[in-house]
Design a protein around this motif. Structure first.
Motif, PDB file in Angstrom:
ATOM      1  N   THR A 271       0.845  -1.199   0.000  1.00  0.00           N
ATOM      2  CA  THR A 271       0.000   0.000   0.000  1.00  0.00           C
ATOM      3  C   THR A 271       0.874   1.240   0.000  1.00  0.00           C
ATOM      4  N   ASP A 277      -4.082   4.176   6.583  1.00  0.00           N
ATOM      5  CA  ASP A 277      -4.307   2.855   7.177  1.00  0.00           C
ATOM      6  C   ASP A 277      -3.958   2.866   8.662  1.00  0.00           C
ATOM      7  N   GLU A 280      -6.492   4.767  10.816  1.00  0.00           N
ATOM      8  CA  GLU A 280      -7.694   3.978  11.093  1.00  0.00           C
ATOM      9  C   GLU A 280      -7.408   2.779  11.987  1.00  0.00           C
ATOM     10  N   ASP A 281      -6.173   2.320  12.007  1.00  0.00           N
ATOM     11  CA  ASP A 281      -5.789   1.106  12.734  1.00  0.00           C
ATOM     12  C   ASP A 281      -4.509   1.384  13.523  1.00  0.00           C
ATOM     13  N   ARG A 286      -4.459  -4.811  11.700  1.00  0.00           N
ATOM     14  CA  ARG A 286      -4.638  -5.340  10.335  1.00  0.00           C
ATOM     15  C   ARG A 286      -3.361  -5.213   9.498  1.00  0.00           C
ATOM     16  N   TRP A 289      -1.871  -4.122   6.166  1.00  0.00           N
ATOM     17  CA  TRP A 289      -2.855  -3.249   5.508  1.00  0.00           C
ATOM     18  C   TRP A 289      -2.956  -3.504   3.998  1.00  0.00           C
ATOM     19  N   ASP A 295     -14.273  -2.045   0.327  1.00  0.00           N
ATOM     20  CA  ASP A 295     -13.998  -1.226   1.503  1.00  0.00           C
ATOM     21  C   ASP A 295     -15.291  -0.682   2.089  1.00  0.00           C
TER      22      ASP A 295
END
Length: 427
Positions: A271, A277, A280-281, A286, A289, A295
């Motif tokens: 990515t 990413d 959000e995490d 995750r 990513w 999504d």
């Protein structure tokens, strides 16, 4: 023969000063096609065009390389196009093919002109999007066609240092997941993001010890680089490696900082949106990513909606409904992406949306009814939307049929926003 993806995006026929030319006639092994996005009304374009003419003629006359340039004009009037094209020794996309011009700009993410994008005609793969810069930097075509080196090759030839200034060999980390962190001390968003990245890095290292980050600096002085790197627990490309830093940024098409790119152990890109990413995490649950075929629509995806056609399945936002949406779309998305991955920026993206501010703003902008479930393909940059017919049950089969009809141009587009009576009555 031209690659199928090029035929799809550029078309089979191009315009020369003496008539039509087949794309296949300028394609084949070792033949490079350069798309030149430009316009007569653009002063930087008019300044760059003579440089490009000189470069083009030099390549033709003094090298073994086979290059053809294709003008993709942003002129508004055909007379201006004809005047501008008249002084060019290459080909052009027909002026009348306005829809294809828009799609090419979107596909290759052209954000300004002049822009010169080099493509391998046989594979359809982009060689570089920095053709304008390279023509200026290498007017004698000494390193043309500027094929980027593999990332692993660049990194293995680059001096890496730890925060104490000690050299670390690339061989010691080559089998790791790698995060390339493009950042700078002078950049306020970078300084805000770095502590978040440090915290996430430490969490990820606890679970995934096989992870390294490499700082790629955009600092303006060695002292700033050293001071900034001292706040980081990871490696950095050394200050002396300016060419490597520039090459890494160019190869990965880094448009701004901070940018976090995640590489697999084999150095394939997982990515380029690691910053979003991680936001959000933040605990890296995750990681690494990997991109999802489907999504959940979020604020971070709004730019994608503006750039590319997207299919959105709107739900009431309950977890069970969001999961239902993913289950419906996943087989369709995976099949579609497998078949159309060569199309780059024009690939359809798939989203499930709940009832939140992001979904509401998309509904409002596209003038969509407030009903669920609702399946829509939105092509916002072209002002078009396509709706799954009312009363049709939302299932994998019906969505697959809907996407197939869209792909084969069997759907009638609706305007994203209704045409006003004033516009309707204008002659």
């Amino acid at each position: 023969m031209a690659h199928a993806s090029l035929v799809s995006s550029i078309g089979e026929q191009l315009q020369s000063h003496s008539g039509a030319v087949s794309l296949h006639d300028i394609s084949g092994p070792d033949k490079i096609i350069a798309l030149y996005f430009s316009a007569h009304w653009c002063p930087p374009c008019r300044a760059f065009t003579p440089q490009l003419v000189s470069f083009y003629q030099h390549v033709k006359e003094n090298t073994k390389h086979q290059l053809e340039v294709v003008l993709v004009s942003s002129d508004h009037e055909e007379e201006a196009f004809n005047h501008y094209f008249g002084d060019m020794p290459w080909l052009a996309l027909p002026f009348s093919d306005t829809k294809r011009k828009v799609r090419l700009s979107r596909q290759y993410r052209v954000t300004g002109i002049p822009s010169l994008i080099l493509i391998d005609s046989r594979s359809g793969r982009v060689i570089t999007k920095n053709g304008r810069e390279m023509v200026t930097r290498d007017p004698e075509a000494l390193t043309f066609p500027w094929r980027p080196r593999p990332l692993g090759e660049v990194l293995s030839a680059t001096t890496l240092v730890d925060p104490d200034g000690q050299t670390v060999t690339y061989d010691s980390i080559k089998d790791s997941y790698k995060g390339l962190y493009f950042s700078a001390h002078w950049c306020p968003p970078c300084k805000a993001f770095t502590p978040q990245l440090v915290a996430a890095y430490e969490e990820i290292k606890k679970k995934e010890g096989n992870f390294q980050i490499i700082f790629v600096s955009s600092d303006r002085s060695e002292d700033s680089w050293r001071a900034y790197h001292s706040t980081m627990p990871w490696l950095s490309v050394s200050w002396e490696e300016e060419t490597a830093r520039r090459e890494l940024a160019s190869s990965l098409e880094v448009q701004g900082i901070p940018t976090l790119v995640i590489l697999a152990p084999d150095n394939t890109v997982i990515t380029t949106d690691g910053r979003a990413d991680l936001t959000e995490d933040p605990r890296g649950e995750r990681f690494p990513w990997r991109p999802q075929s489907v999504d959940i629509l979020a604020e971070r995806h709004m730019g994608r909606l503006q750039e590319s056609p997207c299919l959105v399945l709107f739900t009431d936002g309950e977890n069970t409904e969001l999961q239902f949406g993913r289950d419906v779309l996943l087989p369709v998305a995976e099949e579609y992406l497998l078949e159309h991955s060569h199309e780059g920026g024009l690939t359809l993206h798939f989203f499930v949306a709940g009832e939140d501010e992001v979904a509401d703003s998309v509904r409002d902008f596209a003038c969509l009814d407030d009903v669920v479930p609702l399946v829509a393909i939105l092509d916002l940059s072209e002002g078009a939307k396509y709706l799954l017919e009312e009363g049709v049950e939302v299932s994998t089969a019906t969505v697959h049929n809907f996407v197939t009809r869209y792909t084969n141009d069997k759907l009638t587009p609706l305007p994203v926003r209704p045409v006003t009576s004033t516009a309707t009555n204008t002659s």
